[in-house]
Scaffold this motif. Structure first.
Motif, PDB file in Angstrom:
ATOM      1  N   LEU A 194      75.466 -19.252  57.222  1.00 27.71           N
ATOM      2  CA  LEU A 194      74.771 -18.747  56.166  1.00 27.71           C
ATOM      3  C   LEU A 194      73.359 -18.167  56.950  1.00 27.71           C
ATOM      4  O   LEU A 194      72.939 -18.654  57.861  1.00 27.71           O
ATOM      5  CB  LEU A 194      74.126 -19.975  55.450  1.00 27.71           C
ATOM      6  N   VAL A 195      73.245 -16.822  56.150  1.00 24.32           N
ATOM      7  CA  VAL A 195      72.061 -16.038  56.974  1.00 24.32           C
ATOM      8  C   VAL A 195      71.070 -16.066  55.587  1.00 24.32           C
ATOM      9  O   VAL A 195      71.018 -15.409  54.534  1.00 24.32           O
ATOM     10  CB  VAL A 195      72.468 -14.537  57.101  1.00 24.32           C
ATOM     11  N   ALA A 196      69.890 -16.193  55.836  1.00 22.44           N
ATOM     12  CA  ALA A 196      68.607 -16.268  54.772  1.00 22.44           C
ATOM     13  C   ALA A 196      68.019 -14.966  55.066  1.00 22.44           C
ATOM     14  O   ALA A 196      67.280 -15.034  56.395  1.00 22.44           O
ATOM     15  CB  ALA A 196      67.798 -17.603  54.966  1.00 22.44           C
ATOM     16  N   ASP A 197      67.808 -13.958  54.425  1.00 21.45           N
ATOM     17  CA  ASP A 197      67.185 -13.045  54.846  1.00 21.45           C
ATOM     18  C   ASP A 197      66.163 -12.925  53.890  1.00 21.45           C
ATOM     19  O   ASP A 197      65.760 -12.853  52.702  1.00 21.45           O
ATOM     20  CB  ASP A 197      67.995 -11.543  54.223  1.00 21.45           C
ATOM     21  N   VAL A 198      64.908 -13.267  54.631  1.00 20.42           N
ATOM     22  CA  VAL A 198      63.447 -13.835  53.924  1.00 20.42           C
ATOM     23  C   VAL A 198      62.554 -12.441  54.348  1.00 20.42           C
ATOM     24  O   VAL A 198      61.384 -13.006  54.091  1.00 20.42           O
ATOM     25  CB  VAL A 198      62.828 -14.881  54.222  1.00 20.42           C
ATOM     26  N   ALA A 199      63.041 -11.419  54.499  1.00 18.99           N
ATOM     27  CA  ALA A 199      61.974 -10.101  54.637  1.00 18.99           C
ATOM     28  C   ALA A 199      61.006 -10.113  53.949  1.00 18.99           C
ATOM     29  O   ALA A 199      59.708  -9.786  54.285  1.00 18.99           O
ATOM     30  CB  ALA A 199      62.710  -8.832  54.838  1.00 18.99           C
ATOM     31  N   HIS A 200      61.124 -10.353  52.528  1.00 15.35           N
ATOM     32  CA  HIS A 200      60.102 -10.058  51.739  1.00 15.35           C
ATOM     33  C   HIS A 200      59.400 -11.340  51.419  1.00 15.35           C
ATOM     34  O   HIS A 200      57.985 -11.222  51.124  1.00 15.35           O
ATOM     35  CB  HIS A 200      60.605  -9.751  50.049  1.00 15.35           C
ATOM     36  N   ILE A 201      59.623 -12.480  51.687  1.00 20.20           N
ATOM     37  CA  ILE A 201      59.031 -13.877  51.669  1.00 20.20           C
ATOM     38  C   ILE A 201      58.742 -14.495  52.912  1.00 20.20           C
ATOM     39  O   ILE A 201      58.121 -15.865  52.722  1.00 20.20           O
ATOM     40  CB  ILE A 201      59.972 -14.599  50.623  1.00 20.20           C
ATOM     41  N   ALA A 202      58.683 -14.012  53.899  1.00 20.03           N
ATOM     42  CA  ALA A 202      58.462 -14.680  55.235  1.00 20.03           C
ATOM     43  C   ALA A 202      56.949 -15.037  55.300  1.00 20.03           C
ATOM     44  O   ALA A 202      56.625 -16.218  55.478  1.00 20.03           O
ATOM     45  CB  ALA A 202      58.658 -13.830  56.305  1.00 20.03           C
ATOM     46  N   GLY A 203      56.002 -14.492  54.642  1.00 19.58           N
ATOM     47  CA  GLY A 203      54.713 -14.734  54.733  1.00 19.58           C
ATOM     48  C   GLY A 203      54.307 -15.930  53.849  1.00 19.58           C
ATOM     49  O   GLY A 203      53.661 -16.772  53.917  1.00 19.58           O
ATOM     50  N   LEU A 204      55.068 -15.846  52.551  1.00 16.61           N
ATOM     51  CA  LEU A 204      54.986 -16.874  51.617  1.00 16.61           C
ATOM     52  C   LEU A 204      55.655 -18.317  52.360  1.00 16.61           C
ATOM     53  O   LEU A 204      55.003 -19.345  52.052  1.00 16.61           O
ATOM     54  CB  LEU A 204      55.730 -16.611  50.181  1.00 16.61           C
ATOM     55  N   ILE A 205      56.593 -18.164  52.898  1.00 17.71           N
ATOM     56  CA  ILE A 205      57.153 -19.274  53.683  1.00 17.71           C
ATOM     57  C   ILE A 205      56.380 -19.873  54.691  1.00 17.71           C
ATOM     58  O   ILE A 205      55.882 -21.056  54.827  1.00 17.71           O
ATOM     59  CB  ILE A 205      58.506 -18.962  54.183  1.00 17.71           C
ATOM     60  N   ALA A 206      55.484 -19.012  55.270  1.00 16.86           N
ATOM     61  CA  ALA A 206      54.742 -19.288  56.555  1.00 16.86           C
ATOM     62  C   ALA A 206      53.459 -20.132  55.951  1.00 16.86           C
ATOM     63  O   ALA A 206      53.075 -21.004  56.442  1.00 16.86           O
ATOM     64  CB  ALA A 206      54.338 -18.254  57.365  1.00 16.86           C
ATOM     65  N   GLY A 207      53.168 -19.727  54.679  1.00 12.79           N
ATOM     66  CA  GLY A 207      51.923 -20.267  53.963  1.00 12.79           C
ATOM     67  C   GLY A 207      52.293 -21.310  53.389  1.00 12.79           C
ATOM     68  O   GLY A 207      51.246 -22.089  52.484  1.00 12.79           O
ATOM     69  N   GLY A 208      53.572 -21.797  53.029  1.00 16.96           N
ATOM     70  CA  GLY A 208      53.862 -22.784  52.103  1.00 16.96           C
ATOM     71  C   GLY A 208      54.167 -22.717  50.780  1.00 16.96           C
ATOM     72  O   GLY A 208      54.021 -23.350  49.752  1.00 16.96           O
ATOM     73  N   ALA A 209      54.262 -21.240  50.551  1.00 19.40           N
ATOM     74  CA  ALA A 209      54.166 -20.957  48.894  1.00 19.40           C
ATOM     75  C   ALA A 209      55.525 -20.465  48.302  1.00 19.40           C
ATOM     76  O   ALA A 209      55.738 -20.311  47.453  1.00 19.40           O
ATOM     77  CB  ALA A 209      53.122 -19.473  48.842  1.00 19.40           C
ATOM     78  N   HIS A 210      56.601 -20.740  49.510  1.00 13.31           N
ATOM     79  CA  HIS A 210      57.804 -20.752  49.071  1.00 13.31           C
ATOM     80  C   HIS A 210      58.495 -21.645  49.762  1.00 13.31           C
ATOM     81  O   HIS A 210      58.476 -21.702  51.163  1.00 13.31           O
ATOM     82  CB  HIS A 210      58.593 -19.341  49.251  1.00 13.31           C
ATOM     83  N   PRO A 211      59.632 -22.172  49.190  1.00 13.54           N
ATOM     84  CA  PRO A 211      60.606 -23.269  50.144  1.00 13.54           C
ATOM     85  C   PRO A 211      61.007 -22.560  51.353  1.00 13.54           C
ATOM     86  O   PRO A 211      61.451 -21.354  51.198  1.00 13.54           O
ATOM     87  CB  PRO A 211      61.641 -23.841  49.242  1.00 13.54           C
ATOM     88  N   SER A 212      61.172 -23.354  52.581  1.00 13.15           N
ATOM     89  CA  SER A 212      61.723 -22.780  53.644  1.00 13.15           C
ATOM     90  C   SER A 212      63.425 -22.859  53.875  1.00 13.15           C
ATOM     91  O   SER A 212      63.867 -23.868  53.371  1.00 13.15           O
ATOM     92  CB  SER A 212      61.165 -23.171  54.964  1.00 13.15           C
ATOM     93  N   PRO A 213      63.896 -21.840  54.342  1.00 13.82           N
ATOM     94  CA  PRO A 213      65.339 -21.920  54.572  1.00 13.82           C
ATOM     95  C   PRO A 213      65.692 -22.645  55.663  1.00 13.82           C
ATOM     96  O   PRO A 213      66.912 -23.234  55.932  1.00 13.82           O
ATOM     97  CB  PRO A 213      65.803 -20.230  55.142  1.00 13.82           C
ATOM     98  N   VAL A 214      64.906 -23.239  56.433  1.00 17.32           N
ATOM     99  CA  VAL A 214      64.997 -24.267  57.591  1.00 17.32           C
ATOM    100  C   VAL A 214      64.879 -25.514  56.916  1.00 17.32           C
ATOM    101  O   VAL A 214      63.958 -25.749  56.170  1.00 17.32           O
ATOM    102  CB  VAL A 214      63.781 -23.996  58.489  1.00 17.32           C
ATOM    103  N   PRO A 215      65.856 -26.566  57.354  1.00 15.34           N
ATOM    104  CA  PRO A 215      67.067 -26.191  58.199  1.00 15.34           C
ATOM    105  C   PRO A 215      68.340 -25.989  57.522  1.00 15.34           C
ATOM    106  O   PRO A 215      69.390 -26.081  58.095  1.00 15.34           O
ATOM    107  CB  PRO A 215      67.057 -27.691  58.462  1.00 15.34           C
ATOM    108  N   TYR A 216      68.339 -25.350  56.236  1.00 16.01           N
ATOM    109  CA  TYR A 216      69.651 -25.113  55.792  1.00 16.01           C
ATOM    110  C   TYR A 216      70.306 -23.916  56.370  1.00 16.01           C
ATOM    111  O   TYR A 216      71.526 -23.782  56.355  1.00 16.01           O
ATOM    112  CB  TYR A 216      69.457 -24.708  54.407  1.00 16.01           C
ATOM    113  N   ALA A 217      69.604 -22.752  56.602  1.00 15.95           N
ATOM    114  CA  ALA A 217      70.281 -21.624  56.981  1.00 15.95           C
ATOM    115  C   ALA A 217      70.343 -21.738  58.542  1.00 15.95           C
ATOM    116  O   ALA A 217      69.823 -22.232  59.264  1.00 15.95           O
ATOM    117  CB  ALA A 217      69.442 -20.404  56.721  1.00 15.95           C
ATOM    118  N   ASP A 218      71.805 -21.166  58.967  1.00 12.11           N
ATOM    119  CA  ASP A 218      72.253 -20.929  60.377  1.00 12.11           C
ATOM    120  C   ASP A 218      71.303 -20.015  61.012  1.00 12.11           C
ATOM    121  O   ASP A 218      71.063 -19.976  62.078  1.00 12.11           O
ATOM    122  CB  ASP A 218      73.648 -20.531  60.556  1.00 12.11           C
ATOM    123  N   VAL A 219      71.074 -19.069  60.394  1.00 15.56           N
ATOM    124  CA  VAL A 219      70.139 -17.908  60.850  1.00 15.56           C
ATOM    125  C   VAL A 219      69.385 -17.509  59.729  1.00 15.56           C
ATOM    126  O   VAL A 219      69.515 -17.397  58.523  1.00 15.56           O
ATOM    127  CB  VAL A 219      71.069 -16.674  61.321  1.00 15.56           C
TER     128      VAL A 219
END
Length: 419
Positions: A194-219
């Motif tokens: 499983l690859v989570a491509d979070v290019a658009h939402i990486a900042g939202l993930i870092a700031g806690g405004a979107h759930p993180s793909p960790v630990p679900y995604a392999d990459v």
């Protein structure tokens, strides 16, 4: 800029004109943002002069006494911010990063599954015109026509039928929360990476405004600009199990020397993203997008999926009796920068689609909040209507109003204009 002006006044003039344009316009392209002056300064350093093939402590060139600590800082900051086992900060951009994932796990002809491009996916998720769709067997899932959302039951049925070795989640026009846990369950069931491509939402993930793909995604694959507000680069993050495969795929698999000046700017951006100010910024992006969506819906705009959970809105203009391209062109003349975009099940061609895509990262960087979103929505409504009628006077009036608001909210990083 004095040296550039003396050496190449033509380029200097164009850079200055672009800076003025960025200062004067309301930038609503969801993949664009303003970086800080610190990021700009890091990008323009003498680190550009160094070649550094390899990784810290294992280089093929001497003279890495300062470069190794720069890359190590970027790696450690990425690991801490995203809570991952391993990070590679060398990919030149998002597409090469995704190509490295293919190289790490697949052989030509293997099956990869991702969201179809017209449904909101990315070219590198196995779409036919991309190398990933030419060298590999691409299988695409979409969204439901009635909801505009991904149906994981449909994804599971397709995955069980096609048995992909690589499964992508994420995309470029996905306005809703990505169910990483649900995708992970499907990937495990069919034996896919499983690859989570979070290019658009990486900042939202870092700031806690979107759930993180960790630990679900392999990459986890991401660019470092967009909502993360860094330079134009990319990162690959993964579990320890896949660290060696990912590193080998990036170098020597696809790339030579990393761009050290970009690596330094990535490190700066990651340090900024670890602050409480950035956390507040990420949540404000989402609040602004929701408020803008509500204001547009109140003015009769059709929002794909009915709204947004993140930073972007995908708008079908069919009901406004205008296509996306002429609307986007008119909005640009009015100082409102968007991109025309296909919508799910679009009957029109990609270069002349039915929709536009807008986002709130850049305007949020300028300090605009929910209270400004009805104004923005009203401008969009006026210009779209004017474009349909051919009324350039309205477009010109809105352009002046946009400039007045932008003057009141200066953009970060545009130092030349304030110097």
């Amino acid at each position: 800029m004095s040296s550039l002006s003396q050496t190449d006044p033509e380029i200097a003039a164009l850079v200055g004109a672009e800076e003025q344009l960025q200062a004067d316009t309301l930038r609503l392209i969801p993949s664009e943002n303003y970086v800080s002056q610190a990021v700009i300064e890091a990008t323009g350093t003498v680190l550009q002069n160094k070649y550094s093939e390899g990784y810290p402590g294992k280089r093929y060139y001497e003279g890495q006494q300062n470069i190794d600590p720069v890359e190590t800082l970027a790696v450690e900051r990425a690991k801490a911010l995203f809570h991952v086992d391993h990070a590679n900060v060398q990919p030149y951009s998002g597409s090469p990063a995704n190509l490295a994932v293919y190289l790490a796990f697949l052989r030509p002809g293997d099956t990869v599954m991702g969201m179809a491009l017209p449904m909101g996916g990315h070219l590198t998720h196995g779409w036919g015109v991309s190398a990933t769709g030419s060298w590999f067997r691409g299988v695409q899932y979409g969204v439901r026509q009635d909801t505009g959302r991904v149906d994981l039951d449909e994804v599971r049925d397709l995955a069980l039928k096609e048995r992909p070795k690589l499964l992508f989640c994420g995309g470029t026009a996905v306005p809703r929360t990505i169910d990483f846990a649900g995708f992970a369950e499907i990937a495990r069931e069919v034996g896919a990476v499983l690859v989570a491509d979070v290019a658009h939402i990486a900042g939202l993930i870092a700031g806690g405004a979107h759930p993180s793909p960790v630990p679900y995604a392999d990459v986890v694959s991401t660019t470092t600009h967009k909502t993360l507000r860094g330079p134009r680069g990319a990162m690959l993050m993964c579990t320890e199990e896949h660290a060696k495969a990912i590193d080998r795929a990036v170098f020597p698999g696809l790339q030579g020397g990393p761009h050290n000046h970009t690596t330094a700017a990535i490190a700066v951006a990651l340090k900024e993203a670890a602050t409480e100010d950035f956390r507040a910024y990420a949540h404000q992006i989402v609040a602004n997008a929701k408020a803008l969506g509500q204001a547009l819906a109140a003015r009769g705009f059709e929002l794909v999926s009915g709204g947004t959970d993140n930073h972007l809105l995908l708008i079908d203009l069919t009901g406004k009796e205008i296509a996306g391209k002429p609307a986007a062109k008119a909005l640009d003349r009015a100082g409102i920068v968007v991109n025309y975009n296909t919508v799910p099940y679009d009957p029109r061609k990609p270069f002349d689609p039915s929709g536009i895509r807008i986002g709130t990262p850049a305007l949020t960087s300028r300090g605009l909040t929910e209270g400004h979103m009805p104004i923005v929505a009203d401008w969009i409504d006026q210009v779209v209507d004017a474009a349909r009628k051919g009324d350039e006077e309205v477009v010109a009036r809105v352009r002046a109003e946009v400039k007045d608001l932008m003057d009141a909210f200066p953009a970060p990083g545009l130092s030349r204009l304030s110097a």
